[in-house]
Enzyme design. Structure first.
Site, short mmCIF file in Angstrom:
data_model
loop_
_atom_site.label_atom_id
_atom_site.label_comp_id
_atom_site.label_asym_id
_atom_site.label_seq_id
_atom_site.Cartn_x
_atom_site.Cartn_y
_atom_site.Cartn_z
CG ASP A 15 -3.18 -0.48 -3.10
OD1 ASP A 15 -3.72 -1.51 -3.55
OD2 ASP A 15 -3.10 -0.25 -1.87
CG HIS A 54 -1.39 3.37 4.58
ND1 HIS A 54 -1.29 2.15 3.96
CD2 HIS A 54 -0.77 3.22 5.78
CE1 HIS A 54 -0.67 1.30 4.73
NE2 HIS A 54 -0.33 1.92 5.85
CB CYS A 104 -0.93 0.03 1.21
SG CYS A 104 -1.82 -1.51 1.54
CE LYS A 126 -4.50 1.85 2.90
NZ LYS A 126 -4.48 0.40 2.62
CE LYS A 170 -1.10 -5.63 0.99
NZ LYS A 170 -2.19 -5.12 1.85
#
Length: 576
Positions: free
Chosen positions: A302, A144, A88, A142, A324
């Site tokens: 992402d 982050h 992310c 979000k 991921k």
């Protein structure tokens, strides 16, 4: 001879005339200053969270129903050779800075809730550049990218308002995040730099629906006559929620999901449906304001999806390899498209030109009317000509997948070849296979709709034979390294690392890795800061220090192998 009174009367008349002309001139200037440049498009960037390659309809899934996203793909340009970072925060940092994470210090992993980490304040973010061009910027979703000190918040970094969560994830209903001793509410409305509100009253509203409501409200209230709009929508779907209930979805959305017996996969499909509804509502809102034709819409993930129960989630990257946080295609090759008037002549086409998520930084600045030459020290490329013109070759011929000295992992693509060293995520070592989504019956897998679009990737069945070593391993070096021809082997079956014919290819990529390693800065991976605990802020997640200095301490960490040397430096501004 004129009398004194006549002279004074004439002087007075002249002065009044000059004042009237000056006021008129100021009024005209004011009118021009509030009128936008009609050539500047509105920009809407929708960033999905952990969306798998096979989690959209236009890639051939029988289970996934995303009609609104598919419509954008059909009318826009699909990006089929498009990459992001494995996780992310690094991807978001690349998007916002135009630099590889190895140059922002975010190459290790995502930012944790209680770390003094963020994008360095001396780096100018995309919305700050767009503000200079007259844009009004809003972020919904979000963040982050750090918030330990308020200077790292979105409204200090180019956005007029922010609505959503500061951290990586949260409960989709209660909006709380954390574990046991550090549990807190992470749901904010920031208007300007100093007007910040914790939205306690919105507990119980499903996150994706809340993001949609906020986005459409901003669109309906925006003055499009005076300023172009940049709406950044980094939604949390379909990221997992909390461990106690990882896949959360409204019951009505779950009931619509079909094609799988698997309860968690069905919930996940419901999350995708909610995400797609948001896309449709944002588009409809732009159309209702009469500004859709002057708007560019980008849809992107992402990173790759979390499949087969990774992090208790059930996305699908099939037929790409892995998930991921891994350096294989399933972790970094992502869904992407662009829609809008500038690419009308590319409508319905599929671009196979190489593009990285960092390239949006100069590209959007260029679309907005900026001179890309003004952007200093970036690793990204202006892709406007590639996206708008036919038969235009990408200026990008390589990209750094990631270098992580803490995990001894390296990944880089040069041309059609991709080199990996220790590509497995340290915390999830056993997710380096190929994972089809659960099908209609136990033991069955999802089957794809053949030839759905030209963007569909198809590979032969995984060659699980003794003749093919599917491991990322070199018998010659004894290292976990591999080399793939991505154009001809997108599913990463055939490791060419020990083939003499490709020795020069490997050596060339290793030279490029050396070049970029000289530009690498120390990874920001400090220990937790106990001062961040939400209990000190009425059980909410908030900035906890006035100290804006990034924490350069290195927390204890077990690397991939005993051969991994990991030395710290004193400053993130020097090569690591």
């Amino acid at each position: 001879m004129c009398s004194r009174s006549i002279l004074l009367r004439e002087a007075s008349t002249t002065l009044v005339t000059l004042i009237v002309l000056a006021v008129s001139s100021l009024a005209t200037a004011s009118e021009h200053s509030t009128r936008r440049d009609a050539t500047q498009p509105n920009i809407v960037f929708i960033l999905a969270d952990d969306l798998g390659w096979n989690d959209v309809g236009f890639h051939g899934s029988r289970q996934v129903k995303t009609p609104n996203i598919d419509k954008l793909a059909e009318e826009g340009l699909i990006l089929n050779n498009y990459y992001a970072q494995p996780v992310c925060s690094p991807s978001r940092a690349a998007l916002m800075t135009g630099r590889y994470p190895i140059r922002t210090g975010l190459q290790f992993a995502m930012i944790r809730n209680d770390q003094r980490v963020g994008v360095p304040l001396d780096m100018k973010l995309l919305p700050q550049h767009l503000s200079d061009l007259g844009y009004e910027n809003h972020a919904v979703g979000k963040w982050h990218l750090g918030y330990f000190a308020e200077e790292y918040l979105p409204t200090f970094r180019g956005f007029k308002t922010f609505y959503g969560l500061y951290n990586a994830k949260g409960d989709f209903w209660s909006h709380w995040d954390g574990e046991k001793a550090n549990l807190g509410l992470d749901w904010h409305l920031d208007i300007g730099k100093f007007n910040r509100t914790i939205l306690v009253d919105e507990m119980g509203i499903y996150s994706t629906r809340a993001f949609s409501a906020r986005a459409t409200k901003l669109i309906s209230e925006h003055d499009f006559e005076s300023k172009p709009l940049f709406l950044y929508l980094p939604i949390t779907a379909p990221h997992q929620a909390q461990r106690y209930d990882p896949v959360q979805v409204p019951r009505d959305a779950e009931k619509k999901a079909t094609g799988t017996y698997h309860v968690q996969r069905r919930k996940y499909l419901g999350m995708l449906s909610e995400m797609d509804t948001l896309v449709g509502q944002v588009r409809a809102s732009l159309e209702s304001q009469g500004v859709l034709d002057n708007t560019i819409i980008i849809f992107s993930s992402d990173n790759g999806g979390t499949a087969n129960g990774q992090f208790d989630n059930w996305g699908s990257n099939f037929p790409l390899r892995s998930v991921k946080a891994f350096l294989y295609e399933g972790g970094v090759r992502v869904t992407g498209l662009i829609w809008g008037k500038p690419i009308k002549n590319r409508a319905g086409q599929v671009s196979t030109e190489m593009m990285h998520i960092s390239d949006w930084y100069p590209t959007l600045y260029s679309f907005a009317g900026g001179n890309v030459a003004d952007l200093d020290d970036i690793d990204s490329y202006d892709m406007t000509n590639v996206l708008t013109g036919n038969n235009v070759t990408s200026p990008r011929t390589e990209f750094v997948i990631n270098f992580d000295p803490a995990e001894c992992s390296k990944g880089m693509r040069v041309g059609k070849y991709k080199y990996l060293l220790n590509p497995n995520d340290f915390f999830n070592k056993n997710f380096d296979d190929w994972y089809q989504a659960p099908g209609e019956c136990p033991g069955a897998n999802e089957t794809m709709i053949p030839n759905t679009t030209p963007s569909q990737i198809t590979c032969e069945p995984v060659p699980r034979t003794r003749k093919v070593d599917l491991r990322c391993f070199s018998e010659k070096s004894g290292l976990n390294e591999c080399l793939y021809d991505i154009e001809n082997d997108p599913c990463e079956y055939y490791n060419l690392i020990d083939d003499k014919k490709y020795l020069s290819v490997k050596e060339n990529i290793l030279e490029r890795i050396k070049f970029w390693e000289m530009k690498q800065v120390q990874p920001l991976m400090p220990p937790s800061d106990a001062s961040a605990n939400p209990k000190f802020f009425n059980y909410t997640w908030n900035p906890w220090t006035k100290n804006t200095t990034l924490d350069l301490r290195i927390r204890k960490y077990a690397p991939h192998s005993k051969n991994c040397s990991f030395l710290s430096t004193s400053s993130t501004s020097e090569p690591f």
